[in-house]
Design an enzyme around this catalytic site. Sequence first.
Site, short mmCIF file in Angstrom:
data_model
loop_
_atom_site.label_atom_id
_atom_site.label_comp_id
_atom_site.label_asym_id
_atom_site.label_seq_id
_atom_site.Cartn_x
_atom_site.Cartn_y
_atom_site.Cartn_z
N ASP A 63 0.81 -1.21 0.00
CA ASP A 63 0.00 0.00 0.00
C ASP A 63 0.85 1.28 0.00
O ASP A 63 0.58 2.22 -0.73
CB ASP A 63 -0.92 -0.06 1.24
CG ASP A 63 -1.72 1.21 1.43
OD1 ASP A 63 -2.58 1.46 0.58
OD2 ASP A 63 -1.48 1.94 2.41
N LYS A 95 7.93 3.58 9.95
CA LYS A 95 7.44 3.33 11.29
C LYS A 95 6.65 2.03 11.29
O LYS A 95 6.17 1.64 10.22
CB LYS A 95 6.60 4.50 11.76
CG LYS A 95 5.15 4.53 11.23
CD LYS A 95 4.34 5.59 11.92
CE LYS A 95 2.87 5.41 11.61
NZ LYS A 95 2.01 6.43 12.20
N HIS A 130 5.18 11.22 15.87
CA HIS A 130 4.77 12.50 15.29
C HIS A 130 4.54 13.60 16.33
O HIS A 130 4.99 14.73 16.15
CB HIS A 130 3.49 12.33 14.47
CG HIS A 130 3.53 11.14 13.55
ND1 HIS A 130 4.60 10.87 12.74
CD2 HIS A 130 2.63 10.15 13.33
CE1 HIS A 130 4.35 9.77 12.04
NE2 HIS A 130 3.16 9.31 12.39
N ARG A 173 7.02 -10.41 -2.36
CA ARG A 173 6.80 -11.85 -2.43
C ARG A 173 6.24 -12.33 -3.77
O ARG A 173 6.63 -13.36 -4.27
CB ARG A 173 5.84 -12.25 -1.32
CG ARG A 173 6.27 -13.46 -0.55
CD ARG A 173 5.45 -13.63 0.71
NE ARG A 173 4.46 -12.56 0.88
CZ ARG A 173 3.74 -12.42 1.98
NH1 ARG A 173 3.88 -13.27 2.97
NH2 ARG A 173 2.86 -11.45 2.10
N ASP A 176 9.84 9.84 9.63
CA ASP A 176 8.66 10.30 10.34
C ASP A 176 8.03 11.27 9.35
O ASP A 176 8.52 12.38 9.19
CB ASP A 176 9.04 11.01 11.64
CG ASP A 176 7.80 11.40 12.43
OD1 ASP A 176 6.84 11.89 11.81
OD2 ASP A 176 7.80 11.24 13.66
N HIS A 177 6.99 10.81 8.65
CA HIS A 177 6.55 11.61 7.50
C HIS A 177 6.03 12.99 7.90
O HIS A 177 5.95 13.89 7.09
CB HIS A 177 5.56 10.85 6.62
CG HIS A 177 4.23 10.64 7.25
ND1 HIS A 177 3.97 9.62 8.12
CD2 HIS A 177 3.09 11.35 7.15
CE1 HIS A 177 2.72 9.71 8.52
NE2 HIS A 177 2.16 10.74 7.95
N LYS A 208 2.52 1.93 -3.34
CA LYS A 208 1.55 2.31 -4.35
C LYS A 208 1.03 3.74 -4.15
O LYS A 208 0.99 4.54 -5.07
CB LYS A 208 0.39 1.31 -4.28
CG LYS A 208 -0.67 1.50 -5.30
CD LYS A 208 -1.66 0.35 -5.22
CE LYS A 208 -2.99 0.88 -5.66
NZ LYS A 208 -4.11 0.22 -5.07
N LYS A 212 -8.66 8.94 16.61
CA LYS A 212 -9.43 8.57 15.43
C LYS A 212 -10.91 8.87 15.67
O LYS A 212 -11.33 9.01 16.81
CB LYS A 212 -9.25 7.07 15.15
CG LYS A 212 -7.82 6.73 14.76
CD LYS A 212 -7.72 5.38 14.12
CE LYS A 212 -6.30 5.07 13.71
NZ LYS A 212 -5.86 5.87 12.53
#
Length: 491
Positions: free
Chosen positions: A16, A149, A241, A46, A178-179, A19, A341
């Site tokens: 993910d 991470k 973060h 894989r 650490d984006h 991509k 969240k």
Amino acid sequence: EENNKCVIVIFGATGDLAKRKLFPSIYNLYKKGSLSENFAIVGAARREWSDNTFRENVATSIQDSKINVDADLDDFLKHFHYLSFDVTNTSSYQNLHELINELDEQFNIPGNRIFYMAMAPQFFGTIASYLKSNEVTTTIGWSRLIIEKPFGHNLESAQKLNIDLREAFAEDEIYRIDHYLGKEMVQNIEVIRFANAIFEPLWNNRYISNIQVTSSESLGVEDRGGYYDHAGALRDMVQNHMLQMVALLAMEPPNRLTTEEVRTEKIKALRALRPMKSEDVDRYFVRGQYGRGMVNGKEVNGYREESNVDPNSATETFVAGKLLIDNFRWAGVPFYIRTGKRMTEKSTKIVIEFKELPMNLYYKSKDEMHPNLLIIHIQQDEGLSIVLNGKKVALSGETTPVKLDYCSSCQDVLNTPEAYEKLLYDCILGDATNFTHWDEVSLSWSFVDTISKVWENSIPTDFPNYEAQSMGPKISDKLLADDGFHWWPIS
Ligand code: NAD
């Protein structure tokens, strides 16, 4: 010039992250001419894919992202190669070694290589030691590791991972992502502080009353339940973060803008963080878990009903906390953080609240005057706002808050580079300033470990304790109310 020519090996190239973030970022760098023609990408994962299947997937990922495809995609895709890979099989590494050597030859690359770990974290250490034992990291050019991470689950496992990585890479070859540190406005914290005469002199406990850092998600755990239920918000967000943003806000001005100097100041700030005592955790930290709720008129699951989540889970999906920094600059100024969240909106904001003036001409009671605020909008909008007091129109002797807004992303939406694009480019150039040093990782884990130990040993009885589409459990307001403050709204 030779220096940005390199082979980038992406472990987990069918995943993910590759991509959604990595391929579009590499394409953007290519479009801008930041990559010379002398680069190659090896996708290792894989699946049994051919180069062609891989290239089709890379093309789709670029078309699916919001980028304009204007540079020649076919030319770009010729730089991509695929290797079907088993992380614990020596022959995979030998194949990789051969392929890299061929690509060095084909694209005229002077032996420079980046190994990007975009795979499940349990493989990070294994891959590093196999790279070393198969001499893939032995090269006449440079060799660098980018690691995603989570960096460990606690201090102990992070130390172990670090030892494994250090077998194959020196500290200055390790780029811990650490984006948040790639986000435009996080990088701007430094500029706002150190390039402005109206802020720098005020940036201390004489003029600032408190600082609030909020990073909220409106989504729930989505399909990451399996990972998240073992991590929780404290490990997933606070350890990295949130503490990184606190370090940037709190650090002393660096002597110069070099990696070494900036990191030294961040590390000093994290060292000054008052360690949590177990008996104080309940007073300084609040945890929450979302229950059911309505989002856009539709009922959504509570956390315990999400897939791959334990129906009795005690994992926190919300954390709020009060941090104190014990140095001359910050003594007495609370830094409040909160993240979670299923909150009201997706937003990351920093509010710096200034102290009141010593005397007030306009109101009898001090509380009637609005404090000055500096608000740094990290996401979704990028920019900053300043809240001042102005005269209320027509009425004499009364004031009203006036908000000055600057939106940086509004002016240049398309050209604002993604965090991953900037960080990848920094690594290609060998600039580690916006990556986390091991000392920062270990100091952050030491701080967080005390809290997670206390929480693991006292199962919360009130979970779920906040509804979807809220700002978390009500008790998080008390953290600030006890000090005479309140959370500033995030929108
Ligand atoms: P993913 O599950 O989508 O992809 C995993 C990749 O690893 C796949 O390419 C798979 O083929 C490969 N893989 C798994 N086991 C393998 C094995 N035994 N041998 C060879 N290849 C194997 O994962 P992801 O979401 O892309 O995340 C990758 C890393 O990035 C993780 O460490 C994650 O924590 C981190 N990360 C991801 C995101 C994100 O937005 N997806 C954000 C931040 C950090």
